[in-house]
Write an enzyme that holds these catalytic residues in place. Structure first.
Site, PDB file in Angstrom:
ATOM      1  N   HIS A 229       4.922   5.235 -13.341  1.00  0.00           N
ATOM      2  CA  HIS A 229       5.092   4.090 -12.440  1.00  0.00           C
ATOM      3  C   HIS A 229       4.682   2.762 -13.048  1.00  0.00           C
ATOM      4  O   HIS A 229       4.874   1.725 -12.446  1.00  0.00           O
ATOM      5  CB  HIS A 229       4.326   4.314 -11.136  1.00  0.00           C
ATOM      6  CG  HIS A 229       2.839   4.145 -11.296  1.00  0.00           C
ATOM      7  ND1 HIS A 229       2.057   5.083 -11.911  1.00  0.00           N
ATOM      8  CD2 HIS A 229       2.016   3.129 -10.957  1.00  0.00           C
ATOM      9  CE1 HIS A 229       0.803   4.663 -11.919  1.00  0.00           C
ATOM     10  NE2 HIS A 229       0.750   3.480 -11.357  1.00  0.00           N
TER      11      HIS A 229
HETATM   12  C1  UD1 Z   1      -0.355   0.061  -7.554  1.00  0.00           C
HETATM   13  C2  UD1 Z   1      -1.487  -0.392  -8.484  1.00  0.00           C
HETATM   14  C3  UD1 Z   1      -1.588   0.570  -9.656  1.00  0.00           C
HETATM   15  C4  UD1 Z   1      -1.726   2.002  -9.172  1.00  0.00           C
HETATM   16  C5  UD1 Z   1      -0.542   2.317  -8.251  1.00  0.00           C
HETATM   17  C6  UD1 Z   1      -0.593   3.722  -7.709  1.00  0.00           C
HETATM   18  C7  UD1 Z   1      -1.875  -2.802  -8.650  1.00  0.00           C
HETATM   19  C8  UD1 Z   1      -1.721  -3.977  -9.512  1.00  0.00           C
HETATM   20  N1  UD1 Z   1      -1.237  -1.691  -9.041  1.00  0.00           N
HETATM   21  O1  UD1 Z   1       0.869  -0.014  -8.287  1.00  0.00           O
HETATM   22  O2  UD1 Z   1      -2.744   0.240 -10.406  1.00  0.00           O
HETATM   23  O3  UD1 Z   1      -1.750   2.866 -10.275  1.00  0.00           O
HETATM   24  O4  UD1 Z   1      -0.575   1.387  -7.148  1.00  0.00           O
HETATM   25  O5  UD1 Z   1       0.560   3.967  -6.953  1.00  0.00           O
HETATM   26  O6  UD1 Z   1      -2.577  -2.863  -7.666  1.00  0.00           O
HETATM   27  N2  UD1 Z   1       6.172   0.170  -2.659  1.00  0.00           N
HETATM   28  C9  UD1 Z   1       6.743   0.986  -1.705  1.00  0.00           C
HETATM   29  N3  UD1 Z   1       5.932   1.521  -0.743  1.00  0.00           N
HETATM   30  C10 UD1 Z   1       4.611   1.259  -0.669  1.00  0.00           C
HETATM   31  C11 UD1 Z   1       4.041   0.413  -1.634  1.00  0.00           C
HETATM   32  C12 UD1 Z   1       4.831  -0.121  -2.619  1.00  0.00           C
HETATM   33  O7  UD1 Z   1       7.934   1.237  -1.719  1.00  0.00           O
HETATM   34  O8  UD1 Z   1       3.943   1.794   0.236  1.00  0.00           O
HETATM   35  C13 UD1 Z   1       7.037  -0.391  -3.705  1.00  0.00           C
HETATM   36  C14 UD1 Z   1       7.412  -1.821  -3.409  1.00  0.00           C
HETATM   37  O9  UD1 Z   1       8.695  -2.040  -3.887  1.00  0.00           O
HETATM   38  C15 UD1 Z   1       6.439  -2.601  -4.251  1.00  0.00           C
HETATM   39  C16 UD1 Z   1       6.272  -1.699  -5.450  1.00  0.00           C
HETATM   40  O10 UD1 Z   1       6.339  -0.378  -4.920  1.00  0.00           O
HETATM   41  O11 UD1 Z   1       6.878  -3.872  -4.562  1.00  0.00           O
HETATM   42  C17 UD1 Z   1       4.984  -1.887  -6.173  1.00  0.00           C
HETATM   43  O12 UD1 Z   1       3.884  -1.703  -5.281  1.00  0.00           O
HETATM   44  P1  UD1 Z   1       2.446  -2.316  -5.647  1.00  0.00           P
HETATM   45  O13 UD1 Z   1       1.452  -1.913  -4.624  1.00  0.00           O
HETATM   46  O14 UD1 Z   1       2.579  -3.762  -5.912  1.00  0.00           O
HETATM   47  O15 UD1 Z   1       2.117  -1.627  -7.036  1.00  0.00           O
HETATM   48  P2  UD1 Z   1       2.260  -0.123  -7.540  1.00  0.00           P
HETATM   49  O16 UD1 Z   1       3.311  -0.091  -8.569  1.00  0.00           O
HETATM   50  O17 UD1 Z   1       2.318   0.863  -6.422  1.00  0.00           O
END
Ligand code: UD1
Length: 372
Positions: free
Chosen positions: A212
């Protein structure tokens, strides 16, 4: 009046770290915990399922911030946490200390809000450094540690890093790994065969992959090269791939769906699964032949489970998993990945040992220090 500890969670890897801490703190009559969920992760499969699996109580406050750019997400959490801390004080129920875990945006933003209101911050999983500032988590670690006055560290490298940064010994506590507390408490309760059957898989041997990190999934060439090797190796050892929503979106965007299989009908390949809850995922990892990942936590869990872990990163903030554990850094080098997978299949891969203090009692140690 009992002291109030604000306990912050936001994203998937936070839940398994906070659950044992809440449990350990509940044993102290003079402490009350206020569980705050920022809402960074909101999909039921990335959040709700963990509360059930970990038998964790529901958050007292849900801030519902959701996704966004780093700046926006951080700002929304900062604003929302600050507001709740100010209101709690005005209502005569001030938060005496904040406890944050890990390195996600919620960790850093909540710490910043508290520190500006002169509320002391304890950071669990402090001191880890990848020395790679292109990783958003590295910035979160550095900022959170700079603000925290109590630094709970999971492995010796964390103590060294904090000492090098000039932190006094009194603030640093090598306590072990709270995420491993959760793993050890739930391991006896999982049933790998049942999980595999429910997922429609009947493989005797398989690997597990998770991906991821932006550095692996955001560039089409990088993601395609990794998925191609995994799909190919999957012909000899089926590879189960619970796909993070971020990665799912990239696979679709880059038109890479054809590298994945969508069922496990006895045939191999790279088999796509939805994101899994804690217990189902542990059921798979604990019985896997090899784990391939860019996750931080999974490097540690593999080491404790004694399962080879090929880490798809050029560096790690958790060097103990490579120096003592079962981890090897592979970067995104498809050739090295293939060679190491062959080593695993031929029984030539190294063995590791469990790091000191990863014994299932880290949360107890932390609670004792927090309440002293
Ligand atoms: C976040 C953490 C990362 C961790 C990971 C575990 C940061 C900078 N990153 O990354 O360290 O390893 O979580 O999963 O805090 N999204 C969904 N559903 C959700 C949440 C997110 O679809 O419930 C999608 C959205 O398109 C979003 C993208 O995932 O923009 C990224 O989500 P985000 O929370 O920004 O970062 P992660 O890649 O999940």
């Amino acid at each position: 009046m009992p002291r109030v500890f604000g306990c912050v969670v936001g994203a998937r890897p936070n839940f398994m770290k906070m659950a044992p801490l809440l449990r350990a703190l509940e044993k102290y009559d003079d402490v009350r915990t206020l569980l705050i969920h920022t809402g960074q992760h909101y999909d039921p499969q990335l959040s709700d399922v963990f509360f059930e699996d970990l038998e964790m109580r529901r958050p007292d406050i849900h801030l519902g911030v959701g996704s966004g750019t780093h700046g926006r997400q951080t700002a929304l959490i900062l604003e929302a946490v600050e507001k709740l801390l100010i209101e709690a004080k005005a209502e005569g129920r001030p938060v005496d200390r904040m406890i944050v875990v890990g390195d996600v945006n919620s960790t850093m933003a909540a710490s910043l809000a508290a520190a500006k209101l002169l509320i002391p911050v304890a950071h669990v999983e402090a001191g880890l450094r990848s020395f790679d500032r292109t990783m958003p988590e590295e910035i979160n670690r550095i900022v959170t540690d700079a603000i925290a006055d109590l630094l709970f560290v999971s492995e010796p490298s964390g103590v060294e890093n904090l000492r090098r940064e000039g932190r006094p010994l009194e603030q640093i506590h090598l306590v072990g790994n709270v995420m491993i507390d959760t793993l050890r408490s739930l391991l006896p309760k999982i049933r790998p065969r049942e999980t595999l059957e429910r997922l429609g898989m009947d493989f005797a041997e398989f690997g597990v992959v998770t991906l991821h990190r932006p550095s692996n999934v955001d560039q089409p060439e990088t993601l395609a090269a990794l998925l191609e090797v995994l799909a190919d190796v999957g012909n000899s050892l089926p590879i189960l791939f619970p796909v993070h929503p971020r990665t799912q979106a990239r696979i679709r965007e880059f038109g890479l769906e054809s590298l994945l299989r969508w069922d496990g009908n006895g045939k191999g390949g790279l088999i796509s699964l939805p994101p899994l809850g804690y217990r189902d995922f542990l059921a798979l990892t604990s019985s896997a032949k090899v784990i391939i990942t860019d996750s931080g936590g999974l490097q540690e869990e593999s080491t404790v489970l004694g399962i080879p872990c090929l880490t798809l990163r050029p560096n790690t903030e958790r060097p103990v998993t490579v120096e003592e554990g079962t981890g090897t850094l592979v970067g995104n080098d498809a050739v090295a990945l293939r060679r190491l997978l062959e080593d695993v299949l031929n029984g030539r891969y190294k063995r590791g040992r469990c790091p000191e203090l990863w014994d299932g009692r880290a949360a107890e140690r932390i609670a004792a220090i927090l309440t002293a």
